[in-house]
Enzyme design. Sequence first.
Site, PDB file in Angstrom:
ATOM      1  N   ASN A 167      -4.231   4.115   3.777  1.00  0.00           N
ATOM      2  CA  ASN A 167      -3.157   3.475   4.639  1.00  0.00           C
ATOM      3  C   ASN A 167      -2.493   4.850   5.655  1.00  0.00           C
ATOM      4  O   ASN A 167      -0.973   4.663   5.295  1.00  0.00           O
ATOM      5  CB  ASN A 167      -2.335   2.575   4.322  1.00  0.00           C
TER       6      ASN A 167
ATOM      7  N   HIS B 207     -11.315  -5.202   9.945  1.00  0.00           N
ATOM      8  CA  HIS B 207     -10.132  -5.531   9.057  1.00  0.00           C
ATOM      9  C   HIS B 207      -9.789  -6.710   9.089  1.00  0.00           C
ATOM     10  O   HIS B 207      -9.959  -7.596  10.106  1.00  0.00           O
ATOM     11  CB  HIS B 207      -8.920  -4.669   9.611  1.00  0.00           C
ATOM     12  N   ALA B 208      -9.128  -7.412   7.985  1.00  0.00           N
ATOM     13  CA  ALA B 208      -8.897  -8.911   7.860  1.00  0.00           C
ATOM     14  C   ALA B 208      -7.765  -8.840   6.894  1.00  0.00           C
ATOM     15  O   ALA B 208      -7.081  -8.001   6.801  1.00  0.00           O
ATOM     16  CB  ALA B 208     -10.159  -9.734   7.446  1.00  0.00           C
ATOM     17  N   GLY B 209      -7.574  -9.935   6.283  1.00  0.00           N
ATOM     18  CA  GLY B 209      -6.255 -10.046   5.594  1.00  0.00           C
ATOM     19  C   GLY B 209      -5.368 -10.616   6.462  1.00  0.00           C
ATOM     20  O   GLY B 209      -5.243 -11.354   7.082  1.00  0.00           O
TER      21      GLY B 209
ATOM     22  N   GLU C 197      -7.818  -0.444  11.701  1.00  0.00           N
ATOM     23  CA  GLU C 197      -6.854  -1.448  11.935  1.00  0.00           C
ATOM     24  C   GLU C 197      -5.601  -0.962  12.434  1.00  0.00           C
ATOM     25  O   GLU C 197      -4.709  -1.801  12.838  1.00  0.00           O
ATOM     26  CB  GLU C 197      -6.509  -1.860  10.162  1.00  0.00           C
TER      27      GLU C 197
ATOM     28  N   ASP D 191     -10.118  -5.034  14.624  1.00  0.00           N
ATOM     29  CA  ASP D 191      -8.852  -6.025  14.190  1.00  0.00           C
ATOM     30  C   ASP D 191      -8.629  -6.992  15.322  1.00  0.00           C
ATOM     31  O   ASP D 191      -8.387  -6.614  16.546  1.00  0.00           O
ATOM     32  CB  ASP D 191      -7.657  -4.968  13.908  1.00  0.00           C
TER      33      ASP D 191
ATOM     34  N   GLU E 174     -13.555  -7.562   5.546  1.00  0.00           N
ATOM     35  CA  GLU E 174     -12.494  -7.844   4.542  1.00  0.00           C
ATOM     36  C   GLU E 174     -12.159  -9.289   4.286  1.00  0.00           C
ATOM     37  O   GLU E 174     -12.411  -9.955   5.420  1.00  0.00           O
ATOM     38  CB  GLU E 174     -11.554  -7.077   4.970  1.00  0.00           C
TER      39      GLU E 174
ATOM     40  N   ASP F 198       0.732  -1.169   0.038  1.00  0.00           N
ATOM     41  CA  ASP F 198      -0.145   0.035   0.057  1.00  0.00           C
ATOM     42  C   ASP F 198       0.975   1.324   0.002  1.00  0.00           C
ATOM     43  O   ASP F 198       2.072   0.971  -0.248  1.00  0.00           O
ATOM     44  CB  ASP F 198      -0.902  -0.037   1.181  1.00  0.00           C
TER      45      ASP F 198
ATOM     46  N   GLU G 211     -10.541   4.689   3.650  1.00  0.00           N
ATOM     47  CA  GLU G 211     -10.016   4.079   4.684  1.00  0.00           C
ATOM     48  C   GLU G 211      -8.553   4.662   5.035  1.00  0.00           C
ATOM     49  O   GLU G 211      -7.930   5.197   4.435  1.00  0.00           O
ATOM     50  CB  GLU G 211      -9.778   2.579   4.439  1.00  0.00           C
TER      51      GLU G 211
ATOM     52  N   LYS H 175      -6.118   0.285  -3.080  1.00  0.00           N
ATOM     53  CA  LYS H 175      -5.286   0.936  -2.600  1.00  0.00           C
ATOM     54  C   LYS H 175      -4.961   2.200  -3.160  1.00  0.00           C
ATOM     55  O   LYS H 175      -4.855   2.172  -4.561  1.00  0.00           O
ATOM     56  CB  LYS H 175      -3.974   0.328  -2.443  1.00  0.00           C
TER      57      LYS H 175
ATOM     58  N   ASP I  41      -8.521   2.803   0.211  1.00  0.00           N
ATOM     59  CA  ASP I  41      -7.846   2.449   1.335  1.00  0.00           C
ATOM     60  C   ASP I  41      -6.253   3.344   1.233  1.00  0.00           C
ATOM     61  O   ASP I  41      -5.669   2.949   0.142  1.00  0.00           O
ATOM     62  CB  ASP I  41      -7.319   1.231   1.587  1.00  0.00           C
TER      63      ASP I  41
HETATM   64  C1  LIG Z   1       0.196  -3.739   4.848  1.00  0.00           C
HETATM   65  C2  LIG Z   1      -1.145  -4.402   4.763  1.00  0.00           C
HETATM   66  O1  LIG Z   1      -1.330  -5.286   3.625  1.00  0.00           O
HETATM   67  C3  LIG Z   1      -2.338  -3.293   4.639  1.00  0.00           C
HETATM   68  O2  LIG Z   1      -2.262  -2.775   3.423  1.00  0.00           O
HETATM   69  C4  LIG Z   1      -3.665  -3.976   4.831  1.00  0.00           C
HETATM   70  C5  LIG Z   1      -4.718  -3.104   4.626  1.00  0.00           C
HETATM   71  O3  LIG Z   1      -4.800  -1.760   5.095  1.00  0.00           O
HETATM   72  C6  LIG Z   1      -6.100  -3.507   4.606  1.00  0.00           C
HETATM   73  O4  LIG Z   1      -6.316  -4.851   4.306  1.00  0.00           O
HETATM   74  O5  LIG Z   1      -7.019  -2.713   4.676  1.00  0.00           O
HETATM   75 MG   LIG Z   2      -6.572  -0.999   5.669  1.00  0.00          MG
END
Ligand SMILES: C[C@H](O)[C@@H](O)CC(=O)C(=O)O
Ligand SMILES: [Mg+2]
Length: 443
Positions: A252, A355-357, A305, A328, A386, A26, A276, A222, A250
Amino acid sequence: MVRGRVSRLAVSDVRFPTSLGGHGSDAMHTDPDYSAAYVVIETDADDGLKGYGITFTLGKGTEVVVCAVNALAHHVLNKDLRDIVGDFRGFYRQLTSDGQLRWIGPEKGVVHLATAAVLNAVWDLWAKQEGKPLWKLLVDMDPRTLVSCIDFRYITDVLTEEDAYEILQKAQVGKKEREEHMLTRGYPAYTTSCAWLGYSDDTLKQLCKEALRDGWTRFKVKVGADVQDDVRRCRLIRDMIGPDKTLMMDANQRWDVPEAVEWMSKLAEFKPLWIEEPTSPDDILGHAAISKALVPLGIGVATGEQCHNRVIFKQLLQANALQFLQIDSCRLGSVNENLSVLLMAKKFEIPVCPHAGGVGLCELVQHLIIFDYISVSASLENRMCEYVDHLHEHFKYPVRIRQASYMPPMDAGYSTEMKEESVKKHQYPDGEVWKKLLAAQKN
Ligand SMILES: C[C@H](O)[C@@H](O)CC(=O)C(=O)O
Ligand SMILES: [Mg+2]
């Protein structure tokens, strides 16, 4: 029945070289290696069950969190699990109030991430001992026991124990139907997998095509590094998904407050539902100013997050600084603190879109949001969780997505356990994967 005295706590530094493919990139984190401080707790009970806990990190930070977990370990070792969960509020407070460690927090940063990893392991073990997936353990818990897990210190001006109890009592109506709904339809999700900042336009197009084919209707892109690039990428993705599908953006934390407003006015034509993390996660009034300025453009602000703790969430809610709240599972102090935030969001009627991933975040947070729907919010309006399509293969109980929805996990525990082989291979720096990569870097 809860049983056993904690006899061992081990923590590993597990890293995946995701930066090599630009996955997870990001505007601020250009080379993330998705990683986890991975905690395993054992007891002297003869059931052979272990508790697994993670917190999500990005490569180098993991070794610092591992140190903090080791520094906290004495609070857990030799404790009877019955005493821990029998006074979970007290135990949470013991961990977060360590007279020496709290100086490098309190309830924020490395020490709080470590607290999350340890407590996530405790919740996993508790759910396993009860033979239930964590969401079901929470759903079946009586409201008095649920609120007894929460530390209300610093939030009673907004949410008292009695308020929390009332919310949970009210939501008893219709719980069965909502549980049935989750079991048959699942919890709605959106995907971030198509549009990481480091992906080429061709990759973005290809992944969008595949996601549409797989039934995804909500997408996150992003933004934030270069406005011309953002316009091009947002146009590309909007053209691919069409005018009716949902798009989120997003940044960041890339912008100053006025910059965020100006930048988003240039991206408004692509009709994002939210922007975001437009600015510093600590800037509550900045988020409020951005929220206010973006109302006429129909764009909401989402954040969470990197919100340290329940106090920051409380103030974001009090200041009308966010329209979508992103819990989170590893940033906050595990289930205990997340419960307090879910309840505050309900009180303010702000939708929670977690927030997930990362690595494992989807596995964990699905339990919290499914519980939220069944036992707290009772609503799916404007809500989605997410999803990111990375690293699930390393988990023993990976998420199940059907029709762009999370299907409730059915195995006992918090879905935190990783495959032994994966942990071994990805340990930093001695696992097979890293030995090879580090040797190649030297040559
Ligand atoms: C560094 C992470 O991948 C971040 O970019 C995750 C994020 O902001 C999101 O999933 O929302
Ligand atoms: Mg994010």
